[in-house]
Scaffold this motif. Structure first.
Motif, PDB file in Angstrom:
ATOM      1  N   ARG A 147       7.325   9.869  -3.282  1.00 33.04           N
ATOM      2  CA  ARG A 147       6.667   8.746  -3.942  1.00 33.04           C
ATOM      3  C   ARG A 147       7.662   7.825  -4.629  1.00 33.04           C
ATOM      4  NH1 ARG A 147       2.403  11.701  -6.846  1.00 33.04           N
ATOM      5  NH2 ARG A 147       2.683  12.918  -4.971  1.00 33.04           N
ATOM      6  N   GLN A 207       1.444   8.846   6.426  1.00 32.07           N
ATOM      7  CA  GLN A 207       0.582   7.773   5.961  1.00 32.07           C
ATOM      8  C   GLN A 207       1.074   7.363   4.579  1.00 32.07           C
ATOM      9  OE1 GLN A 207      -3.686   8.479   4.907  1.00 32.07           O
ATOM     10  NE2 GLN A 207      -3.997   6.888   6.447  1.00 32.07           N
ATOM     11  N   GLU A 238       0.267   5.859   1.167  1.00 33.74           N
ATOM     12  CA  GLU A 238      -0.856   5.573   0.270  1.00 33.74           C
ATOM     13  C   GLU A 238      -0.400   4.593  -0.800  1.00 33.74           C
ATOM     14  OE1 GLU A 238      -1.929   9.259  -1.531  1.00 33.74           O
ATOM     15  OE2 GLU A 238      -2.989   9.981   0.230  1.00 33.74           O
ATOM     16  N   HIS A 240      -1.262   2.721  -4.348  1.00 35.08           N
ATOM     17  CA  HIS A 240      -2.076   2.958  -5.543  1.00 35.08           C
ATOM     18  C   HIS A 240      -1.785   1.904  -6.601  1.00 35.08           C
ATOM     19  CE1 HIS A 240      -3.258   7.060  -4.274  1.00 35.08           C
ATOM     20  NE2 HIS A 240      -2.060   7.082  -3.716  1.00 35.08           N
ATOM     21  N   SER A 284      -2.350  -2.623  -4.011  1.00 36.83           N
ATOM     22  CA  SER A 284      -1.891  -1.341  -3.449  1.00 36.83           C
ATOM     23  C   SER A 284      -1.736  -1.418  -1.935  1.00 36.83           C
ATOM     24  CB  SER A 284      -2.805  -0.200  -3.866  1.00 36.83           C
ATOM     25  OG  SER A 284      -4.112  -0.409  -3.410  1.00 36.83           O
ATOM     26  N   ALA A 319       1.765  -0.442  -0.058  1.00 33.42           N
ATOM     27  CA  ALA A 319       1.844   0.455   1.101  1.00 33.42           C
ATOM     28  C   ALA A 319       2.478  -0.251   2.297  1.00 33.42           C
ATOM     29  CB  ALA A 319       0.441   0.961   1.452  1.00 33.42           C
ATOM     30  N   THR A 339      -0.908   3.120   6.979  1.00 35.50           N
ATOM     31  CA  THR A 339      -1.085   2.834   5.551  1.00 35.50           C
ATOM     32  C   THR A 339      -2.562   2.946   5.177  1.00 35.50           C
ATOM     33  OG1 THR A 339      -1.425   0.460   5.882  1.00 35.50           O
ATOM     34  CG2 THR A 339       0.848   1.206   5.522  1.00 35.50           C
ATOM     35  N   ILE A 340      -2.779   3.164   3.883  1.00 30.33           N
ATOM     36  CA  ILE A 340      -4.119   3.145   3.318  1.00 30.33           C
ATOM     37  C   ILE A 340      -3.993   2.662   1.876  1.00 30.33           C
ATOM     38  CG2 ILE A 340      -4.066   5.554   2.557  1.00 30.33           C
ATOM     39  CD1 ILE A 340      -7.096   5.660   3.387  1.00 30.33           C
ATOM     40  N   SER A 341      -4.982   1.912   1.430  1.00 25.04           N
ATOM     41  CA  SER A 341      -4.986   1.380   0.072  1.00 25.04           C
ATOM     42  C   SER A 341      -6.079   2.061  -0.733  1.00 25.04           C
ATOM     43  CB  SER A 341      -5.232  -0.133   0.119  1.00 25.04           C
ATOM     44  OG  SER A 341      -5.375  -0.628  -1.196  1.00 25.04           O
ATOM     45  N   TYR A 342      -5.690   2.679  -1.829  1.00 26.77           N
ATOM     46  CA  TYR A 342      -6.664   3.324  -2.704  1.00 26.77           C
ATOM     47  C   TYR A 342      -6.939   2.524  -3.971  1.00 26.77           C
ATOM     48  CZ  TYR A 342      -6.555   7.545   0.136  1.00 26.77           C
ATOM     49  OH  TYR A 342      -6.674   8.438   1.168  1.00 26.77           O
ATOM     50  N   ARG A 364      -7.654   6.636  -7.221  1.00 29.52           N
ATOM     51  CA  ARG A 364      -7.098   8.000  -7.254  1.00 29.52           C
ATOM     52  C   ARG A 364      -5.929   8.091  -8.241  1.00 29.52           C
ATOM     53  NH1 ARG A 364      -7.288  10.649  -1.257  1.00 29.52           N
ATOM     54  NH2 ARG A 364      -9.470  10.177  -0.864  1.00 29.52           N
TER      55      ARG A 364
END
Length: 165
Positions: free
Chosen positions: A55, A89, A91, A93, A107, A111, A130-133, A137
């Motif tokens: 991270r 992936q 993430e 945040h 976010s 990512a 990629t994914i945007s939270y 979270r």
């Protein structure tokens, strides 16, 4: 008198056996107990998190990469080159401040910037999604900078191809 001496010898013997059982260490990299003791199996998710860093963190309202972030991401890319079957992936945040829509967009940019950097280091684009939270979270819950700074992050999560352990 003989019975007491035999009992003392038995107690000492049991204590030595217990001590020997506690002090044995394994140098086998596939030994799960080695992983539990702080070592990581090369190519495993734990190896990635402990030895590479999974991270990076961002200042408030920032999605660009700092020099420190780039160093971590270079290490991630080097690790991914060693394990070409691994897919990841990214993430994105954000902290709890701001609207839901703003934090999702922020976010997502974090990512995507991480993904672009890793791909620029020579990792195949089809290995990195990629994914945007947004703020959904958080890892730290409080109303202070100490928590917000932990939640403004991008985390590289191994999706497949890692060694178990």
């Amino acid at each position: 008198m003989r019975l007491i001496a035999a009992s003392k010898v038995a107690v000492v013997g049991i204590a030595l056996l217990a001590l020997a059982a506690c002090s044995s260490k394994s140098n086998n990299p596939t030994d799960p107990s080695a992983a539990m003791a702080g070592q990581a199996v090369p190519g495993s998710e734990r190896d990635f998190a402990l030895n590479v860093g999974d991270r990076i963190f961002f200042p408030n309202d920032v999605s660009s990469l700092s020099q420190e972030n780039m160093e971590t991401l270079r290490r991630q890319a080097q690790w991914l080159k060693l394990y070409p079957n691994v897919t990841v992936q990214i993430e994105g945040h954000a902290d709890e401040r701001g609207t839901r829509e703003y934090n999702l967009a922020l976010s997502a940019r974090r990512a995507q910037n991480v993904r672009d950097f890793i791909v620029a280091q020579g990792i195949a684009p089809n290995r990195v999604s990629t994914i945007s939270y947004g703020k959904e979270r958080p890892v730290a819950l409080c109303d202070a900078e100490a928590c917000w700074s932990q939640n403004r992050r991008a985390v590289t999560v191994i999706m497949s191809g890692a060694v178990s352990g």
